[in-house]
Motif scaffolding. Structure first.
Motif, PDB file in Angstrom:
ATOM      1  N   GLY A  77      12.299  10.671 -55.161  1.00 48.89           N
ATOM      2  CA  GLY A  77      11.059  11.551 -55.143  1.00 48.89           C
ATOM      3  C   GLY A  77      11.166  12.756 -55.364  1.00 48.89           C
ATOM      4  N   ARG A  78      11.429  13.192 -56.699  1.00 50.18           N
ATOM      5  CA  ARG A  78      11.748  14.360 -57.452  1.00 50.18           C
ATOM      6  C   ARG A  78      10.384  15.503 -56.900  1.00 50.18           C
ATOM      7  NH1 ARG A  78      14.161  14.180 -63.160  1.00 50.18           N
ATOM      8  NH2 ARG A  78      16.023  13.085 -62.349  1.00 50.18           N
ATOM      9  N   LEU A  79      10.461  16.559 -57.075  1.00 51.54           N
ATOM     10  CA  LEU A  79       9.477  17.523 -56.683  1.00 51.54           C
ATOM     11  C   LEU A  79       8.704  17.513 -58.071  1.00 51.54           C
ATOM     12  CD1 LEU A  79      10.696  20.829 -55.537  1.00 51.54           C
ATOM     13  CD2 LEU A  79       9.249  19.112 -54.232  1.00 51.54           C
TER      14      LEU A  79
ATOM     15  N   ASP B 175       3.610  19.028 -55.497  1.00 53.59           N
ATOM     16  CA  ASP B 175       4.325  19.439 -54.286  1.00 53.59           C
ATOM     17  C   ASP B 175       4.418  21.061 -54.254  1.00 53.59           C
ATOM     18  OD1 ASP B 175       5.156  16.906 -53.237  1.00 53.59           O
ATOM     19  OD2 ASP B 175       6.565  16.686 -54.859  1.00 53.59           O
ATOM     20  N   LEU B 176       4.407  21.652 -55.146  1.00 59.88           N
ATOM     21  CA  LEU B 176       4.509  23.147 -55.312  1.00 59.88           C
ATOM     22  C   LEU B 176       3.181  23.735 -54.816  1.00 59.88           C
ATOM     23  CD1 LEU B 176       6.870  23.585 -58.377  1.00 59.88           C
ATOM     24  CD2 LEU B 176       7.357  23.726 -55.789  1.00 59.88           C
ATOM     25  N   ILE B 177       2.087  23.010 -54.787  1.00 63.00           N
ATOM     26  CA  ILE B 177       0.757  23.878 -54.596  1.00 63.00           C
ATOM     27  C   ILE B 177       0.662  24.049 -53.177  1.00 63.00           C
ATOM     28  CG2 ILE B 177      -1.719  23.386 -54.616  1.00 63.00           C
ATOM     29  CD1 ILE B 177      -1.463  21.750 -57.033  1.00 63.00           C
ATOM     30  N   PRO B 178       0.555  25.322 -52.660  1.00 61.07           N
ATOM     31  CA  PRO B 178       0.362  25.294 -51.339  1.00 61.07           C
ATOM     32  C   PRO B 178      -0.592  24.619 -50.494  1.00 61.07           C
ATOM     33  CG  PRO B 178       0.432  27.566 -52.513  1.00 61.07           C
ATOM     34  CD  PRO B 178       0.321  26.335 -53.327  1.00 61.07           C
ATOM     35  N   PRO B 179      -0.377  24.567 -49.141  1.00 62.46           N
ATOM     36  CA  PRO B 179      -1.329  23.609 -48.492  1.00 62.46           C
ATOM     37  C   PRO B 179      -2.654  24.366 -48.146  1.00 62.46           C
ATOM     38  CG  PRO B 179       0.309  24.251 -46.930  1.00 62.46           C
ATOM     39  CD  PRO B 179       0.803  24.755 -48.262  1.00 62.46           C
TER      40      PRO B 179
ATOM     41  N   HIS C 178       7.063  39.816 -55.458  1.00 60.68           N
ATOM     42  CA  HIS C 178       6.078  38.948 -54.596  1.00 60.68           C
ATOM     43  C   HIS C 178       5.722  38.046 -55.888  1.00 60.68           C
ATOM     44  CE1 HIS C 178       5.279  41.994 -51.148  1.00 60.68           C
ATOM     45  NE2 HIS C 178       6.504  41.534 -51.037  1.00 60.68           N
TER      46      HIS C 178
ATOM     47  N   SER D 139       7.857  34.964 -56.698  1.00 62.67           N
ATOM     48  CA  SER D 139       8.271  34.038 -55.638  1.00 62.67           C
ATOM     49  C   SER D 139       6.757  33.597 -55.183  1.00 62.67           C
ATOM     50  CB  SER D 139       9.169  34.793 -54.752  1.00 62.67           C
ATOM     51  OG  SER D 139       8.420  35.912 -53.891  1.00 62.67           O
TER      52      SER D 139
ATOM     53  N   ARG E 239       3.652  31.248 -54.954  1.00 67.21           N
ATOM     54  CA  ARG E 239       3.114  30.090 -55.522  1.00 67.21           C
ATOM     55  C   ARG E 239       1.629  29.793 -55.603  1.00 67.21           C
ATOM     56  NH1 ARG E 239       7.774  26.420 -52.800  1.00 67.21           N
ATOM     57  NH2 ARG E 239       9.142  26.979 -54.533  1.00 67.21           N
TER      58      ARG E 239
ATOM     59  N   ARG F 288      17.587  17.117 -49.916  1.00 68.77           N
ATOM     60  CA  ARG F 288      16.481  17.076 -49.278  1.00 68.77           C
ATOM     61  C   ARG F 288      16.826  16.291 -47.934  1.00 68.77           C
ATOM     62  NH1 ARG F 288      11.345  15.497 -52.540  1.00 68.77           N
ATOM     63  NH2 ARG F 288      12.156  13.411 -51.896  1.00 68.77           N
TER      64      ARG F 288
ATOM     65  N   LYS G 181      10.895  18.841 -48.590  1.00 69.62           N
ATOM     66  CA  LYS G 181      10.332  18.372 -50.020  1.00 69.62           C
ATOM     67  C   LYS G 181      11.289  19.053 -50.923  1.00 69.62           C
ATOM     68  CE  LYS G 181       5.631  18.402 -49.389  1.00 69.62           C
ATOM     69  NZ  LYS G 181       4.778  19.326 -49.194  1.00 69.62           N
TER      70      LYS G 181
ATOM     71  N   TYR H 225       9.033  26.204 -46.875  1.00 72.99           N
ATOM     72  CA  TYR H 225       8.779  26.100 -45.363  1.00 72.99           C
ATOM     73  C   TYR H 225       9.919  26.434 -44.704  1.00 72.99           C
ATOM     74  CZ  TYR H 225       4.654  23.129 -46.287  1.00 72.99           C
ATOM     75  OH  TYR H 225       3.357  22.598 -46.527  1.00 72.99           O
TER      76      TYR H 225
ATOM     77  N   TYR I 163       4.585  27.801 -43.357  1.00 72.01           N
ATOM     78  CA  TYR I 163       4.719  27.870 -44.643  1.00 72.01           C
ATOM     79  C   TYR I 163       4.832  29.335 -45.260  1.00 72.01           C
ATOM     80  CZ  TYR I 163       3.499  27.175 -49.839  1.00 72.01           C
ATOM     81  OH  TYR I 163       3.473  27.443 -51.001  1.00 72.01           O
TER      82      TYR I 163
ATOM     83  N   GLY J  47       5.987  29.978 -48.750  1.00 69.37           N
ATOM     84  CA  GLY J  47       5.957  29.832 -50.233  1.00 69.37           C
ATOM     85  C   GLY J  47       6.822  30.176 -51.131  1.00 69.37           C
ATOM     86  N   SER J  48       7.871  31.023 -50.757  1.00 67.14           N
ATOM     87  CA  SER J  48       8.938  31.300 -51.728  1.00 67.14           C
ATOM     88  C   SER J  48      10.175  30.762 -50.949  1.00 67.14           C
ATOM     89  CB  SER J  48       9.176  32.806 -51.917  1.00 67.14           C
ATOM     90  OG  SER J  48       9.026  33.352 -50.882  1.00 67.14           O
TER      91      SER J  48
ATOM     92  N   HIS K 277      12.633  34.833 -50.477  1.00 73.19           N
ATOM     93  CA  HIS K 277      12.979  35.353 -51.845  1.00 73.19           C
ATOM     94  C   HIS K 277      11.718  36.396 -52.155  1.00 73.19           C
ATOM     95  CE1 HIS K 277      15.516  35.406 -55.224  1.00 73.19           C
ATOM     96  NE2 HIS K 277      14.460  35.469 -55.981  1.00 73.19           N
ATOM     97  N   ASP K 278      10.720  36.423 -51.601  1.00 68.17           N
ATOM     98  CA  ASP K 278       9.734  37.599 -52.032  1.00 68.17           C
ATOM     99  C   ASP K 278      10.024  38.840 -51.220  1.00 68.17           C
ATOM    100  OD1 ASP K 278       9.261  36.935 -49.231  1.00 68.17           O
ATOM    101  OD2 ASP K 278       7.016  36.296 -49.359  1.00 68.17           O
TER     102      ASP K 278
END
Lengths: 153, 376
Positions: free
Chosen positions: A17-19, A23-27, A145, A148, A150, B126, B150, B173, B209, B211-212, B231-232
């Motif tokens: 299950g690669r990213l 998967d990178l979209i915040p919840p 900011h 980094s 998303r 992971r 993830k 996370y 969460y 994000g970075s 990292h931010d």
């Protein structure tokens, strides 16, 4: 097996299950729609036409539609770009200083987005002027900011 | 050894390679560092420079992390996807035991549980592997925590109760898992814990969460708080009731590591090459001071004489250009430019000396191959 470094080991593992981009979209709890955003866009346009650029910039960089779909973001971006490019060069530094650190983080996102699109590149000079004043007042913080974060605009 | 400021106690240039991780034994007489595919063990102390006493050579890819347990066992993990436990023998050598982690990507971080009977390994597969020794088979067993991670796991930290395991990774996370091992841990250790009621192995106790990329995470067990750097360029402190404080790095550059100095002070270090202290006051967490920061006034200010230097903000971007201009046009080597003790990014901080719950000295390792000890 001479070229074993090129073997895609993930294809042998169904659970790998690669990213993906998803998967990178915040919840996000809620997704903003274009309809919900229309009043804000209208307000932004009226502020920009009335010449109150300070309020227009603050409004544009406050609570941007991170969770919206690409189309909605494009419409909103258009309104933001119009506002940003109507500011006189001499006023930029003053307006940047009035923004909160969070608003500056959002502003730099719109500047980068502008520079990445043809309609923004036509106004490249003024976007760079914004960028220059921003880094003068806040250093590299907003850029780190941006790199980094998303949540995209 | 050079003395750059009062806060720097000693600087040891040990190797000509990045030191990704370092660890002292409990009595601070031994220092273990990673160096390429080896782990080097030094005898430390007595005011002398460290003496190399053992090389632990069994890994065949870059060693990414090292930790020493309270019993003196060294654990190393590497990009070769393995971990080794090194048992100290009476003649000063070490007996390696391979730990099969069953992962298909590099191992990135390793941490002994406070009791020294199990350790956790984070990996790019992971997966967090929690490993413990099984007497019957004379074998280190590894149990996996997979869901819902993830992406790569960058950092791990055990709570002092030995059960809660905090992790941070490139999926943005920070998560707290239960690392409860039947037969090794007791439920009494987590009775009355504010983090929950039941702690079955691998359960997600809490997650935040950011994000970075999360670079480091650290428990402060006695006040049940967790701090992490990302990292931010932020330091964040969180607790079990969702109280979260976030504060920016004063120079904007991200931190790679953090340690708690006491209940209200945290020391961070990273790409700005010197440690930075944050203090909790009535308005939450705030920047309080820099350690070993090179002052601006010591930078050469002679550039305006030629009138070509039209930059308005000297802190942004142009200093390297100016350095080469000086070198090229005027043949001037700016030797007056004072460097901080670390010449490259600091990647790990560890407490070096503690008294009454207050850390008084910290050690750091960096990509420049140096170990530096700072007074706080």
């Amino acid at each position: 097996m001479e070229d074993w470094r090129r073997i895609d080991i993930d294809s042998f593992d169904p659970n790998s299950g690669r990213l993906t981009n998803d998967d990178l979209i915040p919840p996000y709890a809620h997704h903003v729609t274009l309809q919900e955003l229309q009043p804000k866009i209208a307000q932004l346009r009226s502020l920009a036409t009335s010449g109150d650029m300070s309020s227009a910039t603050k409004l544009a960089t406050e609570d941007p539609p991170y969770s919206a779909d690409a189309n909605t973001k494009a419409v909103y971006f258009q309104a933001v770009l119009e506002a940003l490019t109507q500011v006189r060069q001499a006023d930029i530094a003053t307006i940047v200083k009035q923004l909160s650190p969070q608003q500056q983080d959002v502003l730099v996102k719109y500047l980068y987005k502008g520079m990445s699109l043809p309609e923004g590149q036509r106004q490249g000079g003024i976007l760079l002027a914004w960028f220059e004043k921003l880094t003068q007042s806040s250093g590299v913080n907003p850029i780190v900011h941006f790199l980094s974060d998303r949540r995209t605009v | 050894m050079l003395d750059t400021s009062k806060s720097v106690l000693s600087v040891f240039k040990l190797v000509k390679a990045p030191i990704y991780s370092h660890c002292f034994s409990i009595d601070r007489s031994l220092l273990a560092i990673t160096c390429n595919t080896d782990c080097l063990v030094y005898r430390f102390g007595g005011g002398k420079s460290p003496q190399l006493i053992a090389t632990l050579p069994d890994h065949d890819k870059t060693v990414t992390a090292v930790d020493i347990s309270i019993h003196g066992r060294i654990v190393t993990c590497s990009q070769d996807r393995n971990a080794y436990v090194w048992e100290p023998l009476s003649d000063g050598s070490y007996k390696p035991t391979l730990v099969l982690l069953r992962i298909n990507r590099a191992a990135t971080s390793v941490s002994w549980a406070p009791n020294g009977y199990k350790f956790a390994v984070g990996s790019s597969a992971r997966i967090i592997a929690v490993c413990y020794y099984e007497q019957e088979n004379n074998w280190w067993v590894s149990k996996h925590i997979k869901k819902p991670i993830k992406s790569s796991v960058n950092c791990l930290s055990w709570h002092s109760n030995g059960i809660l395991l905090a992790s941070g990774g490139t999926d943005g996370y920070v998560r707290v898992f239960s690392g409860f091992i039947k037969g090794l841990d007791t439920k009494e250790a987590v009775s009355n814990s504010p983090w929950g009621e039941k702690f079955p192995f691998g359960a997600v106790v809490k997650e935040w969460y950011n994000g970075s990329f999360i670079h480091d995470v650290e428990w402060r067990s006695n006040i049940e708080k967790l701090a992490y750097v990302a990292h931010d360029g932020t330091l964040t402190v969180a607790d079990s009731v969702e109280q979260i404080y976030s504060v920016n790095a004063p120079e904007g550059l991200p931190f790679k590591s953090l340690i708690w100095i006491n209940d209200h002070e945290i020391l961070c270090a990273g790409y700005s090459c010197h440690p930075v202290m944050f203090t909790e006051g009535s308005n939450g967490w705030q920047f309080s001071k820099n350690l070993d920061k090179v002052g601006k006034q010591s930078l050469p200010q002679s550039t305006s004489e030629d009138g070509t230097d039209d930059e308005e903000n000297p802190t942004f971007g142009m200093s390297a250009l100016r350095k080469f201009k000086q070198l090229d046009l005027k043949g001037r080597v700016t030797a007056a430019e004072q460097e901080s003790a670390h010449e490259n990014a600091i990647v790990e901080l560890r407490p070096f000396e503690e008294s009454n719950g207050q850390v008084t000295q910290v050690s750091s390792c960096g990509l420049d191959g140096e170990i530096v000890i700072y007074a706080v």
